[in-house]
Scaffold this active site. Structure first.
Site, PDB file in Angstrom:
ATOM      1  N   GLY A   9      -4.450  -4.854   6.080  1.00 53.22           N
ATOM      2  CA  GLY A   9      -3.146  -4.644   6.719  1.00 53.22           C
ATOM      3  C   GLY A   9      -3.209  -4.838   8.221  1.00 53.22           C
ATOM      4  O   GLY A   9      -3.489  -5.930   8.708  1.00 53.22           O
ATOM      5  N   PHE A  40      12.047 -11.671   2.415  1.00 46.70           N
ATOM      6  CA  PHE A  40      12.532 -10.666   3.367  1.00 46.70           C
ATOM      7  C   PHE A  40      12.303  -9.270   2.788  1.00 46.70           C
ATOM      8  O   PHE A  40      13.192  -8.437   2.748  1.00 46.70           O
ATOM      9  CB  PHE A  40      14.029 -10.925   3.635  1.00 46.70           C
ATOM     10  CG  PHE A  40      14.548 -10.292   4.904  1.00 46.70           C
ATOM     11  CD1 PHE A  40      13.913 -10.502   6.119  1.00 46.70           C
ATOM     12  CD2 PHE A  40      15.694  -9.501   4.864  1.00 46.70           C
ATOM     13  CE1 PHE A  40      14.409  -9.923   7.288  1.00 46.70           C
ATOM     14  CE2 PHE A  40      16.195  -8.915   6.031  1.00 46.70           C
ATOM     15  CZ  PHE A  40      15.550  -9.126   7.243  1.00 46.70           C
ATOM     16  N   ILE A  54      -5.385  -3.751  10.337  1.00 50.65           N
ATOM     17  CA  ILE A  54      -6.720  -3.751  10.936  1.00 50.65           C
ATOM     18  C   ILE A  54      -7.152  -5.182  11.247  1.00 50.65           C
ATOM     19  O   ILE A  54      -7.130  -6.026  10.361  1.00 50.65           O
ATOM     20  CB  ILE A  54      -7.778  -3.162   9.967  1.00 50.65           C
ATOM     21  CG1 ILE A  54      -7.327  -1.813   9.436  1.00 50.65           C
ATOM     22  CG2 ILE A  54      -9.129  -3.059  10.644  1.00 50.65           C
ATOM     23  CD1 ILE A  54      -8.232  -1.269   8.338  1.00 50.65           C
ATOM     24  N   VAL A  83       7.071  -6.501   4.377  1.00 57.10           N
ATOM     25  CA  VAL A  83       6.289  -7.140   5.445  1.00 57.10           C
ATOM     26  C   VAL A  83       7.120  -8.207   6.157  1.00 57.10           C
ATOM     27  O   VAL A  83       7.124  -8.292   7.394  1.00 57.10           O
ATOM     28  CB  VAL A  83       4.982  -7.740   4.886  1.00 57.10           C
ATOM     29  CG1 VAL A  83       4.189  -8.430   5.992  1.00 57.10           C
ATOM     30  CG2 VAL A  83       4.135  -6.653   4.234  1.00 57.10           C
ATOM     31  N   GLY A 142       5.736   6.519  -2.678  1.00 55.19           N
ATOM     32  CA  GLY A 142       5.855   5.079  -2.459  1.00 55.19           C
ATOM     33  C   GLY A 142       4.542   4.407  -2.106  1.00 55.19           C
ATOM     34  O   GLY A 142       4.522   3.234  -1.736  1.00 55.19           O
ATOM     35  N   VAL A 160      -6.065  -8.896   4.389  1.00 52.92           N
ATOM     36  CA  VAL A 160      -7.087  -7.863   4.199  1.00 52.92           C
ATOM     37  C   VAL A 160      -6.917  -6.787   5.272  1.00 52.92           C
ATOM     38  O   VAL A 160      -6.812  -7.102   6.456  1.00 52.92           O
ATOM     39  CB  VAL A 160      -8.515  -8.448   4.311  1.00 52.92           C
ATOM     40  CG1 VAL A 160      -9.562  -7.358   4.078  1.00 52.92           C
ATOM     41  CG2 VAL A 160      -8.716  -9.590   3.329  1.00 52.92           C
ATOM     42  N   LYS A 189      -9.607  -8.780  -1.982  1.00 54.52           N
ATOM     43  CA  LYS A 189      -9.906  -8.664  -0.554  1.00 54.52           C
ATOM     44  C   LYS A 189     -11.395  -8.862  -0.274  1.00 54.52           C
ATOM     45  O   LYS A 189     -11.756  -9.546   0.680  1.00 54.52           O
ATOM     46  CB  LYS A 189      -9.425  -7.306  -0.046  1.00 54.52           C
ATOM     47  CG  LYS A 189      -7.884  -7.222  -0.022  1.00 54.52           C
ATOM     48  CD  LYS A 189      -7.412  -5.794   0.204  1.00 54.52           C
ATOM     49  CE  LYS A 189      -5.898  -5.709   0.292  1.00 54.52           C
ATOM     50  NZ  LYS A 189      -5.440  -4.296   0.239  1.00 54.52           N
TER      51      LYS A 189
END
Lengths: 402, 402
Positions: B127, B9, B129, B12, B180, B125, B198
């Site tokens: 995020g 949790f 996209i 993401v 961050g 890979v 990736k």
């Protein structure tokens, strides 16, 4: 073996036949795909596929071994009739025909659904760029907030020639025609009709309801001059023909028009015949898809991807929208506007638009960019200038994006 | 109702729970999706989903009502064990965990296949996209010839700060950490490991065979200085960390390294934390996918798209590759190389590299770009310079893309 028929052996159709018949799909899909019939009125004696050509649609319709029909004829007639008959006969149809999808897509998708087949049209927008499938599937967790796209390669080529090489619109159009990028009658491209059909398809898909392309406010690039291009450069912008749509409550705002895009905007650097579509999703933010928006193999590759999808996914998750989308003319967001008036209209313009950045204040003309303003308000004020100073006092006006 | 469990949790995972439980999917999918259990060792008393949290994986594994498991724990342990057990128990698994996919993906996809469930990893890979699904489906009619991507947002943010604001690498890293964007220990990002995993996933997918990320030649951005950035500017380039792979017969050439990209290259203008992936297909030519490569909601949106896909397509067409991809170290294409040596090594360098464009020839250093040359040949000559003039005679070397 999956048997496919191709309607129309033109640029895209012949590309699809080549890809399908020259590639072996059996390893990837468990069975191979082959084009077994091609519909065309012409004969093609020199083509290795000439023996597949028939001029009688009924031999395709009645051929029970054909389960997928690829329609690359263009236009609404007889493409509409052939598509409908194919779907009713239990064949899935894949098309690159944006005019047909933008006009009769709602009915054709419903017939497909009712007959447990698919009507798919990845190639109708953005040529070889994957955009229909990503909108339907990859961004399914998002609410699509807005879409902005360079959807027509011909106009983007012309504008790029004007921006990069200082060609006039007329010269750039001529070069585009010589290179085969623009047709002899370039109206559908340069007047924005083609881009308009494509944004209507994207708007209908992302909103889930049909948006009628003929009702979308559409302005082409015929009024753009080299002076506008140079003024745009002064404020760090490129001029692009942009199709856009935005969700406004239950309605959709959509338009096609030239827009000045700051260099930082990812669409601004999209040059030549390339297309790009920027999609803003509620979760994903801005996502852009970029590639060749036309051409034989790119477009054919999108057609074949749909064919493979039908074989692979048995039509689950095909694109779909309902009837009844509502268009609004009112842009919900404030915009900036580039306005170019004759020097004689300067005083009136300066009074109506108080807060502006002046780009040029010469003996001939007064050119400025407004502060953020409602689009409708800007249009009203421009109408007032025309009212006071005459029809030709406003030389041009173009939205400036942020 | 489709019941989903989320493992981890964190950023993401919590984003995925929010999207799934706050959206109504019943209209789109015919049934709704809900997260009913969350695995985490921590407790979340303030979260509206705190009551779903359990620290015992077995309660999820044994819960027959849960058909999809979302794994957003990161790392290989215990994610590998939990994923394997879930798949063997007949649950599909969706993950954002690139380390696990790059390490054990082959085995996990095979287990999924054998158990008629899916192992999906769109979020691993790029995020938010869409890239995995387009590679598998939309570009299925193409042979993928090569891929070049900005695959790590942290390093792209650092390089953008250096290029735009003239920050040193150290300062830019500090700012990225404060915001961050970079972790306290930034090694996986700045040394290229993340980008390498990736590109290994993309290479494996597009070639259909597993490419081991640990064998890919990987160079990060720690050696890039402001001087390099300024020299790049002089030749009209931005420096980007690029993961690339190319098909060479039955083998794959892959590497991760900084590359100087001319402004005209569509990857060159990708700034900040954005990612972009340029895919060259045999039919479609260059296609680019652009968007936020990380962040809570973008990545979670990719996770949820996979969940929806499983519900929609019953797992048909899930990503898959076999074992046994072969890597080659030899770049098949000629490249140009930016080489920066100390002035004392100028004569040796100038003799070895005869045809060059000189960028700087000062009392301190000699900086040039070679003509097109085999990468291996350039590396050999650079080794000769080091041999003749000492370890520190070559200050830096970077591939220049065309």
């Amino acid at each position: 073996m999956i048997n496919v028929a191709v309607l129309g052996f033109g640029t895209v159709g012949s590309g699809a036949v080549e890809i399908i018949n020259e590639k072996d799909f059996s390893k990837k899909l468990g069975e191979d795909i082959k084009v077994t019939k091609i519909l065309d009125l012409r004969t093609f004696e020199d083509s290795p596929y000439g023996n597949l050509v028939t001029s009688d649609f009924n031999t395709i319709l009645e051929d029970k071994s054909i389960s997928i029909v690829v329609e690359t004829m263009g236009g609404t007639n007889p493409a509409y009739d052939f598509t409908k008959k194919s779907l009713l006969a239990g064949k899935s149809v894949v098309t690159s025909n944006k005019e047909l999808v933008a006009t009769h897509g709602t009915e054709l998708m419903q017939i497909a659904k009712d007959n447990n087949v698919c009507y798919m049209f990845e190639a109708s927008v953005g040529g070889g760029i994957p955009i229909i499938r990503p909108l339907c599937n990859c961004l399914a967790a998002n609410e699509i907030k807005h879409i902005m796209g360079i959807l027509n390669g011909t106009t983007n080529y012309i504008l790029t020639k004007m921006i990069k090489d200082g060609d006039t619109f007329e010269n750039a159009l001529k070069i585009a025609q010589d290179k085969g990028y623009a047709e002899k009658n370039p109206a559908a491209d340069v007047e924005g009709t083609d881009a308009c059909r494509k944004i209507a398809i994207l708007a209908s898909l992302s909103m889930g309801k049909y948006i009628d392309s003929t009702k979308i406010k559409t302005e082409g690039i015929t009024k753009i001059t080299l002076e506008d291009v140079k003024y745009a450069e002064k404020i760090g912008c490129n001029i692009k023909l942009i199709g856009q749509c935005k969700k406004v409550g239950d309605e959709v705002f959509a338009k096609v028009s030239p827009v000045m895009l700051p260099y930082e905007n990812p669409l601004s650097s999209v040059e030549g015949v390339f297309n790009a579509i920027l999609v803003n999703g509620s979760a994903t933010g801005d996502v852009m898809f970029y590639g060749k928006g036309a051409g034989k193999l790119p477009t054919a590759s999108a057609v074949v991807a749909d064919v493979i999808d039908i074989v692979n996914h048995k039509g689950l998750g095909a694109p779909y929208w309902e009837d009844g989308g509502k268009l609004t003319d009112i842009n919900p967001d404030n915009i900036k506007m580039y306005i170019r008036v004759k020097a004689s209209a300067k005083d009136v313009a300066a009074k109506l638009f108080a807060k502006v950045s002046v780009i040029c204040d010469s003996a001939d003309e007064y050119v400025f960019v407004t502060d953020e303003i409602k689009e409708q308000e800007a249009e009203n004020k421009i109408a007032e200038i025309v009212n006071s100073c005459g029809e030709d006092s406003v030389i041009n006006k173009i939205q400036v994006a942020s």
